[in-house]
Design a protein around this motif. Structure first.
Motif, PDB file in Angstrom:
ATOM      1  N   PRO A  69       2.390  60.089  24.985  1.00 54.67           N
ATOM      2  CA  PRO A  69       1.928  61.289  24.801  1.00 54.67           C
ATOM      3  C   PRO A  69       2.966  62.249  24.850  1.00 54.67           C
ATOM      4  CG  PRO A  69       0.795  60.248  26.810  1.00 54.67           C
ATOM      5  CD  PRO A  69       1.507  59.283  26.113  1.00 54.67           C
ATOM      6  N   ASP A  70       3.972  62.054  25.607  1.00 54.37           N
ATOM      7  CA  ASP A  70       5.033  62.946  26.286  1.00 54.37           C
ATOM      8  C   ASP A  70       6.265  62.968  25.303  1.00 54.37           C
ATOM      9  OD1 ASP A  70       3.392  63.819  28.385  1.00 54.37           O
ATOM     10  OD2 ASP A  70       4.227  61.830  29.434  1.00 54.37           O
ATOM     11  N   ASN A  71       6.403  62.233  24.162  1.00 56.44           N
ATOM     12  CA  ASN A  71       7.319  61.956  23.143  1.00 56.44           C
ATOM     13  C   ASN A  71       6.657  61.908  21.763  1.00 56.44           C
ATOM     14  OD1 ASN A  71       9.781  62.035  24.827  1.00 56.44           O
ATOM     15  ND2 ASN A  71       8.913  60.463  25.714  1.00 56.44           N
ATOM     16  N   PRO A  81      -4.345  57.365  19.267  1.00 57.37           N
ATOM     17  CA  PRO A  81      -5.107  56.420  20.004  1.00 57.37           C
ATOM     18  C   PRO A  81      -6.769  56.990  19.949  1.00 57.37           C
ATOM     19  CG  PRO A  81      -3.931  57.588  21.629  1.00 57.37           C
ATOM     20  CD  PRO A  81      -3.338  57.839  20.303  1.00 57.37           C
ATOM     21  N   LYS A  82      -6.514  58.311  19.678  1.00 58.31           N
ATOM     22  CA  LYS A  82      -7.998  59.046  19.839  1.00 58.31           C
ATOM     23  C   LYS A  82      -7.964  60.381  18.725  1.00 58.31           C
ATOM     24  CE  LYS A  82      -6.795  61.961  23.728  1.00 58.31           C
ATOM     25  NZ  LYS A  82      -6.982  62.266  24.845  1.00 58.31           N
ATOM     26  N   ASP A  83      -9.052  60.625  18.530  1.00 63.03           N
ATOM     27  CA  ASP A  83      -9.244  61.736  17.480  1.00 63.03           C
ATOM     28  C   ASP A  83      -8.489  63.168  18.251  1.00 63.03           C
ATOM     29  OD1 ASP A  83     -10.950  60.309  16.143  1.00 63.03           O
ATOM     30  OD2 ASP A  83     -12.678  61.212  16.367  1.00 63.03           O
ATOM     31  N   GLY A  84      -8.041  63.699  17.520  1.00 62.66           N
ATOM     32  CA  GLY A  84      -7.309  65.200  18.082  1.00 62.66           C
ATOM     33  C   GLY A  84      -6.496  65.768  17.221  1.00 62.66           C
ATOM     34  N   ILE A  85      -5.737  66.876  17.811  1.00 63.19           N
ATOM     35  CA  ILE A  85      -5.119  67.716  17.041  1.00 63.19           C
ATOM     36  C   ILE A  85      -3.456  67.460  17.664  1.00 63.19           C
ATOM     37  CG2 ILE A  85      -4.123  70.235  16.543  1.00 63.19           C
ATOM     38  CD1 ILE A  85      -7.129  69.679  15.887  1.00 63.19           C
ATOM     39  N   TYR A  86      -2.587  67.030  16.475  1.00 61.45           N
ATOM     40  CA  TYR A  86      -1.327  66.584  16.593  1.00 61.45           C
ATOM     41  C   TYR A  86      -0.437  67.630  15.723  1.00 61.45           C
ATOM     42  CZ  TYR A  86      -3.442  62.583  18.445  1.00 61.45           C
ATOM     43  OH  TYR A  86      -4.526  61.775  19.286  1.00 61.45           O
ATOM     44  N   SER A  96       4.642  70.531  11.185  1.00 58.48           N
ATOM     45  CA  SER A  96       3.156  70.784  10.996  1.00 58.48           C
ATOM     46  C   SER A  96       1.995  70.648  11.851  1.00 58.48           C
ATOM     47  CB  SER A  96       2.702  70.582   9.543  1.00 58.48           C
ATOM     48  OG  SER A  96       1.577  71.478   9.007  1.00 58.48           O
ATOM     49  N   ILE A  97       0.946  70.916  11.976  1.00 55.61           N
ATOM     50  CA  ILE A  97      -0.259  70.551  12.782  1.00 55.61           C
ATOM     51  C   ILE A  97      -1.082  70.089  11.758  1.00 55.61           C
ATOM     52  CG2 ILE A  97      -2.082  71.351  14.122  1.00 55.61           C
ATOM     53  CD1 ILE A  97      -0.052  73.807  14.931  1.00 55.61           C
ATOM     54  N   ASP A  98      -1.828  68.845  12.351  1.00 56.79           N
ATOM     55  CA  ASP A  98      -2.699  68.167  11.633  1.00 56.79           C
ATOM     56  C   ASP A  98      -3.836  67.537  12.561  1.00 56.79           C
ATOM     57  OD1 ASP A  98      -4.320  67.134   9.458  1.00 56.79           O
ATOM     58  OD2 ASP A  98      -2.757  65.784   8.653  1.00 56.79           O
ATOM     59  N   SER A  99      -4.906  67.384  12.051  1.00 55.91           N
ATOM     60  CA  SER A  99      -5.787  66.602  13.026  1.00 55.91           C
ATOM     61  C   SER A  99      -6.161  65.466  12.626  1.00 55.91           C
ATOM     62  CB  SER A  99      -7.352  67.460  12.958  1.00 55.91           C
ATOM     63  OG  SER A  99      -7.638  67.518  11.653  1.00 55.91           O
ATOM     64  N   TYR A 100      -6.428  64.276  13.341  1.00 58.05           N
ATOM     65  CA  TYR A 100      -6.406  62.923  13.324  1.00 58.05           C
ATOM     66  C   TYR A 100      -7.845  62.449  13.755  1.00 58.05           C
ATOM     67  CZ  TYR A 100      -5.803  57.895  13.238  1.00 58.05           C
ATOM     68  OH  TYR A 100      -5.842  56.664  12.770  1.00 58.05           O
ATOM     69  N   SER A 101      -8.397  61.514  12.817  1.00 62.15           N
ATOM     70  CA  SER A 101      -9.841  61.113  13.092  1.00 62.15           C
ATOM     71  C   SER A 101      -9.834  59.516  13.018  1.00 62.15           C
ATOM     72  CB  SER A 101     -10.729  61.607  12.086  1.00 62.15           C
ATOM     73  OG  SER A 101     -12.059  60.837  12.216  1.00 62.15           O
ATOM     74  N   THR A 102     -10.263  58.553  13.903  1.00 61.60           N
ATOM     75  CA  THR A 102     -10.039  57.286  13.910  1.00 61.60           C
ATOM     76  C   THR A 102     -11.042  56.935  12.819  1.00 61.60           C
ATOM     77  OG1 THR A 102     -11.824  57.173  15.600  1.00 61.60           O
ATOM     78  CG2 THR A 102      -9.509  56.827  16.171  1.00 61.60           C
ATOM     79  N   GLN A 103     -11.721  57.635  12.158  1.00 64.36           N
ATOM     80  CA  GLN A 103     -12.661  57.232  11.237  1.00 64.36           C
ATOM     81  C   GLN A 103     -11.974  57.606   9.628  1.00 64.36           C
ATOM     82  OE1 GLN A 103     -16.484  58.385  11.947  1.00 64.36           O
ATOM     83  NE2 GLN A 103     -17.072  56.741  13.313  1.00 64.36           N
ATOM     84  N   LEU A 104     -11.339  58.856   9.902  1.00 65.50           N
ATOM     85  CA  LEU A 104     -10.995  59.361   8.557  1.00 65.50           C
ATOM     86  C   LEU A 104      -9.506  59.524   8.328  1.00 65.50           C
ATOM     87  CD1 LEU A 104     -13.732  62.357   8.489  1.00 65.50           C
ATOM     88  CD2 LEU A 104     -13.796  60.351   7.195  1.00 65.50           C
ATOM     89  N   VAL A 115       6.042  60.878   9.474  1.00 68.20           N
ATOM     90  CA  VAL A 115       7.063  59.914   9.993  1.00 68.20           C
ATOM     91  C   VAL A 115       6.995  59.842  11.560  1.00 68.20           C
ATOM     92  CG1 VAL A 115       8.541  59.957   8.073  1.00 68.20           C
ATOM     93  CG2 VAL A 115       8.783  61.806  10.137  1.00 68.20           C
ATOM     94  N   ALA A 116       6.456  60.907  12.134  1.00 65.58           N
ATOM     95  CA  ALA A 116       6.049  60.787  13.712  1.00 65.58           C
ATOM     96  C   ALA A 116       5.293  61.991  14.027  1.00 65.58           C
ATOM     97  CB  ALA A 116       7.578  61.112  14.256  1.00 65.58           C
ATOM     98  N   PHE A 117       4.500  61.860  14.949  1.00 65.51           N
ATOM     99  CA  PHE A 117       3.711  62.688  15.582  1.00 65.51           C
ATOM    100  C   PHE A 117       3.640  62.818  17.331  1.00 65.51           C
ATOM    101  CE2 PHE A 117       1.695  58.551  15.848  1.00 65.51           C
ATOM    102  CZ  PHE A 117       0.796  58.503  17.032  1.00 65.51           C
ATOM    103  N   ARG A 118       2.862  63.945  17.718  1.00 63.99           N
ATOM    104  CA  ARG A 118       2.871  63.878  19.131  1.00 63.99           C
ATOM    105  C   ARG A 118       1.634  64.737  19.453  1.00 63.99           C
ATOM    106  NH1 ARG A 118       8.133  66.057  21.755  1.00 63.99           N
ATOM    107  NH2 ARG A 118       6.793  65.903  23.698  1.00 63.99           N
TER     108      ARG A 118
END
Length: 132
Positions: A69-71, A81-86, A96-104, A115-118
């Protein structure tokens, strides 16, 4: 960078984690992968009397990058690993900013574009902060 050990065979890994407990298996991997033996021994001794031990050759285990979560986390090798904003880095180098859902999955971008996220570790401003 953070690393973890996991089974090369994902189905075997899931089965062993169900039987012996995911945290227990991870702890045993971290303890035993560094010793000189050629196998990993995973044991369970439950209060109801159930006992079991399995032996797994170390060549069936691999060391892989773990979510950090720090890199920046390379995608798609690592998924959130979980739903959230990245914060996401796209293949063209833009952030950019995007939201992630384990289902969607990702809401704005195709997973192939990222190519990468945090994690975006900031909270939106409160009403009081906006009115100051």
């Amino acid at each position: 960078m953070k690393y973890k050990y996991q089974f090369k065979n994902k189905d075997l890994g899931k089965a062993v984690e169900v039987i012996f407990g995911e945290n227990n298996v991870e702890k045993i991997f971290n303890q035993q992968m560094k010793d000189e033996t050629k196998t990993i021994l995973i044991t369970i001794k439950r209060p109801d009397g159930i006992k079991s031990t399995i032996s797994i050759p170390k060549e069936e285990i691999e060391r892989v990058r773990a979510y950090d979560p720090d890199n920046w986390n390379p995608h798609p090798q690592i998924i959130p690993p979980k739903d959230g904003i990245y914060i996401v880095c796209l293949g063209n180098g833009c952030l950019s900013i995007d939201s992630y859902s384990t289902q969607l999955n990702w809401s704005c971008f195709y997973k192939g574009d990222i190519v990468a996220f945090r994690p975006l570790n900031i909270e939106p401003p409160t009403k009081e902060e906006l009115c100051e």
